[in-house]
Design a protein around this motif. Structure first.
Motif, PDB file in Angstrom:
ATOM      1  N   PHE A 189      11.638  18.540  17.018  1.00  8.58           N
ATOM      2  CA  PHE A 189      11.530  17.777  15.781  1.00  8.58           C
ATOM      3  C   PHE A 189      10.928  18.664  14.707  1.00  8.58           C
ATOM      4  O   PHE A 189      10.422  19.745  14.998  1.00  8.58           O
ATOM      5  N   GLU A 190      11.028  18.201  13.484  1.00  9.05           N
ATOM      6  CA  GLU A 190      10.374  18.909  12.387  1.00  9.05           C
ATOM      7  C   GLU A 190       9.539  17.919  11.595  1.00  9.05           C
ATOM      8  O   GLU A 190       9.887  16.745  11.500  1.00  9.05           O
ATOM      9  N   GLU A 191       8.425  18.404  11.059  1.00  9.07           N
ATOM     10  CA  GLU A 191       7.566  17.537  10.270  1.00  9.07           C
ATOM     11  C   GLU A 191       7.944  17.696   8.804  1.00  9.07           C
ATOM     12  O   GLU A 191       7.994  18.807   8.291  1.00  9.07           O
ATOM     13  N   VAL A 192       8.178  16.570   8.152  1.00 10.86           N
ATOM     14  CA  VAL A 192       8.610  16.560   6.766  1.00 10.86           C
ATOM     15  C   VAL A 192       7.592  15.773   5.949  1.00 10.86           C
ATOM     16  O   VAL A 192       7.112  14.723   6.394  1.00 10.86           O
ATOM     17  N   THR A 193       7.266  16.275   4.762  1.00 11.64           N
ATOM     18  CA  THR A 193       6.368  15.562   3.865  1.00 11.64           C
ATOM     19  C   THR A 193       7.213  14.735   2.903  1.00 11.64           C
ATOM     20  O   THR A 193       8.101  15.271   2.232  1.00 11.64           O
ATOM     21  N   VAL A 194       6.930  13.441   2.854  1.00  9.13           N
ATOM     22  CA  VAL A 194       7.676  12.540   1.981  1.00  9.13           C
ATOM     23  C   VAL A 194       6.709  11.782   1.089  1.00  9.13           C
ATOM     24  O   VAL A 194       5.544  11.581   1.432  1.00  9.13           O
ATOM     25  N   LYS A 195       7.215  11.364  -0.059  1.00  3.90           N
ATOM     26  CA  LYS A 195       6.436  10.521  -0.953  1.00  3.90           C
ATOM     27  C   LYS A 195       6.860   9.079  -0.729  1.00  3.90           C
ATOM     28  O   LYS A 195       8.044   8.783  -0.643  1.00  3.90           O
ATOM     29  N   ALA A 196       5.876   8.208  -0.634  1.00 10.14           N
ATOM     30  CA  ALA A 196       6.177   6.800  -0.380  1.00 10.14           C
ATOM     31  C   ALA A 196       5.393   5.935  -1.360  1.00 10.14           C
ATOM     32  O   ALA A 196       4.282   6.288  -1.771  1.00 10.14           O
ATOM     33  N   LYS A 197       5.985   4.818  -1.739  1.00  5.90           N
ATOM     34  CA  LYS A 197       5.303   3.848  -2.579  1.00  5.90           C
ATOM     35  C   LYS A 197       4.653   2.812  -1.683  1.00  5.90           C
ATOM     36  O   LYS A 197       5.302   2.229  -0.824  1.00  5.90           O
ATOM     37  N   VAL A 198       3.349   2.599  -1.908  1.00  2.16           N
ATOM     38  CA  VAL A 198       2.606   1.625  -1.127  1.00  2.16           C
ATOM     39  C   VAL A 198       1.929   0.664  -2.090  1.00  2.16           C
ATOM     40  O   VAL A 198       1.365   1.078  -3.112  1.00  2.16           O
ATOM     41  N   ALA A 199       2.005  -0.617  -1.787  1.00  6.21           N
ATOM     42  CA  ALA A 199       1.392  -1.627  -2.658  1.00  6.21           C
ATOM     43  C   ALA A 199      -0.126  -1.465  -2.639  1.00  6.21           C
ATOM     44  O   ALA A 199      -0.730  -1.297  -1.585  1.00  6.21           O
ATOM     45  N   ARG A 200      -0.734  -1.524  -3.814  1.00  6.40           N
ATOM     46  CA  ARG A 200      -2.186  -1.453  -3.931  1.00  6.40           C
ATOM     47  C   ARG A 200      -2.752  -2.797  -3.483  1.00  6.40           C
ATOM     48  O   ARG A 200      -2.221  -3.848  -3.817  1.00  6.40           O
ATOM     49  N   LYS A 201      -3.850  -2.750  -2.716  1.00  8.72           N
ATOM     50  CA  LYS A 201      -4.431  -3.987  -2.188  1.00  8.72           C
ATOM     51  C   LYS A 201      -5.892  -4.096  -2.603  1.00  8.72           C
ATOM     52  O   LYS A 201      -6.580  -3.094  -2.774  1.00  8.72           O
ATOM     53  N   ASP A 202      -6.360  -5.338  -2.760  1.00  6.26           N
ATOM     54  CA  ASP A 202      -7.763  -5.576  -3.120  1.00  6.26           C
ATOM     55  C   ASP A 202      -8.616  -5.646  -1.859  1.00  6.26           C
ATOM     56  O   ASP A 202      -8.145  -5.381  -0.756  1.00  6.26           O
ATOM     57  N   LYS A 203      -9.890  -6.015  -2.018  1.00  2.00           N
ATOM     58  CA  LYS A 203     -10.807  -6.018  -0.871  1.00  2.00           C
ATOM     59  C   LYS A 203     -10.428  -7.021   0.208  1.00  2.00           C
ATOM     60  O   LYS A 203     -10.795  -6.872   1.365  1.00  2.00           O
ATOM     61  N   ASP A 204      -9.678  -8.065  -0.140  1.00  2.00           N
ATOM     62  CA  ASP A 204      -9.260  -9.067   0.843  1.00  2.00           C
ATOM     63  C   ASP A 204      -7.942  -8.714   1.528  1.00  2.00           C
ATOM     64  O   ASP A 204      -7.481  -9.447   2.398  1.00  2.00           O
ATOM     65  N   GLY A 205      -7.309  -7.629   1.113  1.00  2.00           N
ATOM     66  CA  GLY A 205      -6.055  -7.214   1.718  1.00  2.00           C
ATOM     67  C   GLY A 205      -4.827  -7.798   1.035  1.00  2.00           C
ATOM     68  O   GLY A 205      -3.720  -7.678   1.536  1.00  2.00           O
ATOM     69  N   LYS A 206      -5.033  -8.443  -0.120  1.00  2.00           N
ATOM     70  CA  LYS A 206      -3.898  -9.020  -0.850  1.00  2.00           C
ATOM     71  C   LYS A 206      -3.404  -8.030  -1.895  1.00  2.00           C
ATOM     72  O   LYS A 206      -4.156  -7.203  -2.402  1.00  2.00           O
ATOM     73  N   ARG A 207      -2.120  -8.126  -2.211  1.00  2.00           N
ATOM     74  CA  ARG A 207      -1.529  -7.208  -3.188  1.00  2.00           C
ATOM     75  C   ARG A 207      -2.087  -7.458  -4.594  1.00  2.00           C
ATOM     76  O   ARG A 207      -2.259  -8.604  -5.003  1.00  2.00           O
ATOM     77  N   VAL A 208      -2.320  -6.358  -5.326  1.00  2.00           N
ATOM     78  CA  VAL A 208      -2.800  -6.438  -6.700  1.00  2.00           C
ATOM     79  C   VAL A 208      -1.597  -6.624  -7.608  1.00  2.00           C
ATOM     80  O   VAL A 208      -0.605  -5.896  -7.500  1.00  2.00           O
ATOM     81  N   LYS A 209      -1.677  -7.602  -8.491  1.00  2.00           N
ATOM     82  CA  LYS A 209      -0.578  -7.869  -9.421  1.00  2.00           C
ATOM     83  C   LYS A 209      -1.092  -7.748 -10.847  1.00  2.00           C
ATOM     84  O   LYS A 209      -2.239  -8.063 -11.145  1.00  2.00           O
ATOM     85  N   GLU A 210      -0.213  -7.310 -11.727  1.00  2.00           N
ATOM     86  CA  GLU A 210      -0.554  -7.275 -13.152  1.00  2.00           C
ATOM     87  C   GLU A 210       0.620  -7.828 -13.945  1.00  2.00           C
ATOM     88  O   GLU A 210       1.760  -7.836 -13.471  1.00  2.00           O
ATOM     89  N   VAL A 211       0.330  -8.293 -15.142  1.00  2.00           N
ATOM     90  CA  VAL A 211       1.350  -8.942 -15.963  1.00  2.00           C
ATOM     91  C   VAL A 211       2.052  -7.893 -16.832  1.00  2.00           C
ATOM     92  O   VAL A 211       1.405  -7.166 -17.588  1.00  2.00           O
ATOM     93  N   VAL A 212       3.383  -7.826 -16.704  1.00  2.00           N
ATOM     94  CA  VAL A 212       4.194  -6.923 -17.504  1.00  2.00           C
ATOM     95  C   VAL A 212       5.335  -7.749 -18.094  1.00  2.00           C
ATOM     96  O   VAL A 212       6.126  -8.334 -17.362  1.00  2.00           O
ATOM     97  N   ASP A 213       5.430  -7.802 -19.418  1.00  2.00           N
ATOM     98  CA  ASP A 213       6.461  -8.567 -20.116  1.00  2.00           C
ATOM     99  C   ASP A 213       6.490 -10.035 -19.675  1.00  2.00           C
ATOM    100  O   ASP A 213       7.554 -10.639 -19.497  1.00  2.00           O
TER     101      ASP A 213
END
Length: 178
Positions: free
Chosen positions: A59-83
């Motif tokens: 096998f080969e090790e590959v470095t990838v970029k991933a998007k991960v949802a930001r979470k608050d102290k309770d483990g819930k996703r952080v949401k912000e208002v856009v448009d």
């Protein structure tokens, strides 16, 4: 002479029986069964372990970029208002991932043809779906058994005779990984 034992079952039942016993042998390391079944399971299990040994480092090790949802102290996703809409905020992180080379991928798929999926359930939450986790037996074959048996040239299993079963007198054995 036949190439394999029919075990008194139709082909679909026999294949299911052998697949489940091979899965349990790889997962637990030891099973109790009849001698005829053990000899058939041994053939399949040793072939899978041999595949794991051959492809353990392929096998080969590959470095990838991933998007991960930001979470608050309770483990819930952080949401912000856009448009005027609530949108989840994502962070970009870099991860190193093992990428199988073609021969290892083929070996993994050959293993998955035989092995059933295994779900591990902790005893304290038995009967509930939460806290269950899937066990990756192919990864166990590559990382654990591939390293353990790397210097062996076969003979990864052992059959230990127990005695005759009380009901029908069939010879029972333990089939275990050495």
């Amino acid at each position: 002479m036949a190439m394999y034992r029919k075990l008194g079952k139709k082909s679909d039942q026999r294949k299911a029986l052998l697949r489940s016993q091979v899965t349990q042998l790889i997962y637990k390391g030891k099973i109790r069964t009849t001698e005829a079944r053990a000899k058939e399971v041994r053939k399949i299990a040793e072939h899978l372990i041999t595949l794991g040994i051959k492809e353990k480092d392929n096998f080969e090790e590959v470095t990838v970029k991933a998007k991960v949802a930001r979470k608050d102290k309770d483990g819930k996703r952080v949401k912000e208002v856009v448009d005027g809409k609530k949108v989840t905020v994502y962070d970009e992180i870099e991860k190193t991932v093992k990428k199988d080379l073609p021969s290892r991928l083929h070996a993994r798929r050959e293993m998955l043809k035989v092995l059933y999926p295994v779900t591990e359930v902790p005893e304290e939450v038995a009967g509930k779906k939460s806290n269950t986790k899937k066990v990756d037996l192919t990864e166990k074959l590559f990382s654990e058994y591939g390293v353990k048996y790397a210097d062996r040239k076969g003979g990864y299993t052992r059959i230990v005779k127990i005695g005759q079963r009380k009901g029908d007198g069939a010879l029972e054995v333990f089939l275990e990984l050495v």
